[in-house]
Design a protein around this motif. Structure first.
Motif, PDB file in Angstrom:
ATOM      1  N   PRO A   9      73.797  35.930  49.041  1.00  0.00           N
ATOM      2  CA  PRO A   9      73.700  37.371  49.325  1.00  0.00           C
ATOM      3  C   PRO A   9      72.186  37.640  49.736  1.00  0.00           C
ATOM      4  O   PRO A   9      71.190  36.913  49.062  1.00  0.00           O
ATOM      5  CB  PRO A   9      74.052  37.951  48.021  1.00  0.00           C
ATOM      6  CG  PRO A   9      73.970  36.751  46.821  1.00  0.00           C
ATOM      7  CD  PRO A   9      74.031  35.348  47.699  1.00  0.00           C
ATOM      8  N   TYR A  10      71.911  38.630  50.402  1.00  0.00           N
ATOM      9  CA  TYR A  10      70.602  38.883  50.874  1.00  0.00           C
ATOM     10  C   TYR A  10      69.923  39.699  49.626  1.00  0.00           C
ATOM     11  O   TYR A  10      70.356  40.384  48.967  1.00  0.00           O
ATOM     12  CB  TYR A  10      70.917  39.952  51.909  1.00  0.00           C
ATOM     13  CG  TYR A  10      69.623  40.789  52.451  1.00  0.00           C
ATOM     14  CD1 TYR A  10      68.625  39.937  53.123  1.00  0.00           C
ATOM     15  CD2 TYR A  10      69.041  41.944  52.212  1.00  0.00           C
ATOM     16  CE1 TYR A  10      67.554  40.477  53.609  1.00  0.00           C
ATOM     17  CE2 TYR A  10      67.837  42.597  52.729  1.00  0.00           C
ATOM     18  CZ  TYR A  10      67.131  41.662  53.381  1.00  0.00           C
ATOM     19  OH  TYR A  10      65.814  42.304  53.803  1.00  0.00           O
ATOM     20  N   GLU A  11      68.559  39.210  49.450  1.00  0.00           N
ATOM     21  CA  GLU A  11      67.908  39.563  48.223  1.00  0.00           C
ATOM     22  C   GLU A  11      66.611  40.253  48.664  1.00  0.00           C
ATOM     23  O   GLU A  11      65.577  40.523  48.049  1.00  0.00           O
ATOM     24  CB  GLU A  11      67.538  38.308  47.342  1.00  0.00           C
ATOM     25  CG  GLU A  11      68.653  37.605  46.741  1.00  0.00           C
ATOM     26  CD  GLU A  11      68.179  36.500  45.866  1.00  0.00           C
ATOM     27  OE1 GLU A  11      67.147  36.240  45.734  1.00  0.00           O
ATOM     28  OE2 GLU A  11      68.993  35.702  45.592  1.00  0.00           O
ATOM     29  N   GLY A  12      66.374  40.616  50.025  1.00  0.00           N
ATOM     30  CA  GLY A  12      65.004  41.344  50.592  1.00  0.00           C
ATOM     31  C   GLY A  12      65.194  42.863  50.396  1.00  0.00           C
ATOM     32  O   GLY A  12      66.211  43.277  49.633  1.00  0.00           O
TER      33      GLY A  12
END
Length: 99
Positions: A9-12
């Motif tokens: 999953p995107y963590e930005g």
């Protein structure tokens, strides 16, 4: 063959609503001066050039434009900047006249 590694999953940083400061927008995109100020500047610059043979000075023309018209200093200065180059004084010292 495809990779067997699952997607992470995107963590930005996440997108959030954007808000603008009205003052910043007005400084970045100023309104053009009123048509009356532009017309006054051009008429006055042509009159000065025709009668005296010299170009008008910025400060004098801005002050008189503000007096004759209901316009602000910044509007008058912008109207002066919009004059064609042959009706505006150039920056710096004027060239010496020979003779």
């Amino acid at each position: 063959m495809t990779s067997s590694v699952p997607q992470r999953p995107y963590e930005g940083p996440r997108w959030e609503a954007i808000e603008f400061d009205e003052g910043e927008i007005e400084r970045a995109f100023p309104k053009p001066p009123p048509i009356s100020a532009r017309e006054w500047m051009e008429t006055e610059a042509n009159r000065l050039l025709g009668t005296t043979g010299q170009l008008g000075k910025l400060e004098d023309m801005v002050r008189r434009c503000m007096k004759d018209l209901p316009c602000k200093k910044r509007e008058a200065e912008t109207a002066h900047r919009m004059l064609p180059t042959h009706l505006r004084r150039q920056r710096g010292k004027p060239p010496k006249k020979s003779g």
